[in-house]
Design an enzyme around this catalytic site. Structure first.
Site, PDB file in Angstrom:
ATOM      1  N   ASP A  64       0.824  -1.198   0.000  1.00  0.00           N
ATOM      2  CA  ASP A  64       0.000   0.000   0.000  1.00  0.00           C
ATOM      3  C   ASP A  64       0.868   1.261   0.000  1.00  0.00           C
ATOM      4  O   ASP A  64       1.384   1.671   1.031  1.00  0.00           O
ATOM      5  CB  ASP A  64      -0.905  -0.013   1.234  1.00  0.00           C
ATOM      6  N   ASP A 241      -1.641   5.080  -5.763  1.00  0.00           N
ATOM      7  CA  ASP A 241      -1.963   4.308  -4.564  1.00  0.00           C
ATOM      8  C   ASP A 241      -2.101   2.822  -4.889  1.00  0.00           C
ATOM      9  O   ASP A 241      -3.131   2.372  -5.398  1.00  0.00           O
ATOM     10  CB  ASP A 241      -3.266   4.838  -3.965  1.00  0.00           C
TER      11      ASP A 241
END
Length: 443
Positions: A64, A241
């Site tokens: 992440d 992201d």
């Protein structure tokens, strides 16, 4: 490395010496590569496997780049945990105090007051013998409609002080550079450290944008094109992201690009497939599609043209914004961010990052990308750790030291067990309205 010692444990022989640490700070070869497992559809996430704890046990961590906190679900005890592939991690019970600088860095930019300096921090944090910290989640509030990744936690890679990348860099163990390559076929790799894995040519670089209130990798401003057609959407800031399965545009940009695509499809043999609930917008052909190659010629590339540099573009071919569902339909992997609470935030998620090497150079404050074969894990002329990997079995760190560089062994040991011998603890993590689900963890 002491070969008799179990992987994931520390001993004096494993401790980095000052000389080696100095070499690392001066750019001595120190890269680490992790195989990545997963896909955009149907799994909806990519993860790495780390052996953590003492004795070491395998855990799957969702990669992440939109979060800087690395954490595991924990038996602390667990109040409310989501299904996970492995048994919950059991931390020690020592708490980080509310006035600890680590606690402040996790709350930044907010300044959460302490009722008492001895209160527990709102995050449970722990550290390895090298003071590399992470966290445990034991109370997750997740809406029933959210499909969470089947992982044990998150590997936070954003540019924040609590990020594993930042912590390793502060210790002088690696350069503050990371990258990933996610394959449309599933899998890929993640690398941390020296930029010797980055191609010497062909990489497109653009400066990172800075938002003082966010720890995110942001690009822009950008103009949005559909093929060579101008959509009229300009000035878009975009967050990169890898913790988001799909890409998201703000409501106005989403409406424009959706109407543009539908207008272009009017003359083609595709019809709406409203019965397919896999994603909000889907199309069907005269017969089910077997792969993205069956449908990509119906669509044009999406293009982000960055206005802060001449001829600087990020090309998104149809295979990086469409998925073929189990029903044989083509669905749009770009969603309306306003519907999941993102407001005006625009996100490039996993789907749009596929088949590219994406490099986050925090030292030069720039992000780069280049088309790449993400199915093959590269080898470096410098010290590189490549763990063995099998889909049916977790990575075994004791079997995978391919290069005789002790410094690399130290890096791998730290990355493999930074959560072991945990001795610092915590309270509540609220991740922004997420793109793999809205999570709240009492840490």
């Amino acid at each position: 490395m002491n070969k008799k010692r179990k992987p994931g444990s520390f001993g004096d022989a494993n401790q980095p010496q000052k000389q080696a640490k100095s070499k690392a700070a001066n750019g001595f070869g120190s890269s680490v590569i992790f195989p990545v497992t997963g896909d955009v559809y149907p799994k909806g996430y990519y993860h790495v496997t780390l052996n953590i704890g003492h004795p070491p046990k395998p855990y799957f961590l969702d990669i992440d780049s939109g979060s800087d906190l690395t954490w595991l679900q924990c038996d602390a005890p667990c109040t409310k945990c989501t299904p996970a592939p492995h048994a919950l991690y059991k931390p020690n019970k020592d708490f980080v105090k509310c006035d600890d600088p680590l606690c402040a860095s996790l709350h930044w930019p907010a300044n959460k007051p302490c009722e008492s300096p001895n209160d527990q921090c709102d995050y449970e944090c722990f550290s390895s013998p090298f003071n590399i910290s992470g966290g445990c989640g034991y109370n997750q509030e997740v809406p029933d409609s959210i499909h969470l990744p089947y992982t044990d936690g998150v590997l936070g890679l954003a540019d924040g002080k609590s990020s594993i990348i930042s912590q390793l860099h502060e210790l002088g163990l690696t350069r503050n550079i990371l990258g990933h390559c996610l394959s449309t076929k599933g899998g890929g790799f993640l690398f941390i450290g020296d930029d010797d894995l980055v191609p010497s040519s062909g990489v497109v670089w653009t400066p990172m944008l800075h938002n003082p209130s966010e720890k995110q990798y942001m690009l822009g401003p950008a103009e949005l094109l559909y093929g060579t057609w101008a959509t009229g959407v300009k000035g878009l800031p975009v967050v990169v992201d890898s913790g988001s399965t799909y890409s998201y545009f703000n409501s106005d940009a989403y409406s424009v690009i959706l109407s543009t695509i539908k207008k272009d499809l009017n003359r083609k043999q595709l019809k709406d497939a409203a019965e397919d609930q896999s994603l909000p917008v889907c199309w069907k052909g005269t017969k089910p599609f077997k792969s993205i190659h069956d449908v990509k010629n119906y669509f044009r590339p999406l293009v982000l043209s960055f206005t802060n540099a001449k001829n600087l573009q990020l090309q998104l071919p149809p295979e990086t914004y469409l998925v073929i569902t189990e029903h044989g339909n083509a669905c749009l992997g770009i969603l309306n961010g306003a519907e999941v609470g993102l407001g005006n935030i625009n996100i490039l998620g996993d789907i749009s990052l596929q088949d590219k090497m994406v490099i986050y150079d925090n030292e030069k404050q720039q992000i780069g990308w280049v088309t790449a074969n993400c199915d093959r894990i590269p080898k470096s002329p410098l010290s590189v750790f490549v763990p063995s990997f099998h889909k049916s079995a977790p990575t075994a760190f004791s079997q995978v030291f391919f290069f005789p560089w002790l410094f690399t062994v130290w890096i791998v040991t730290i990355m493999g067990i930074f959560l072991s011998l945990a001795h610092r603890t915590w309270g509540v993590l609220q991740r922004p309205s997420a793109t793999r689900g809205s999570r709240k963890e009492d840490l």
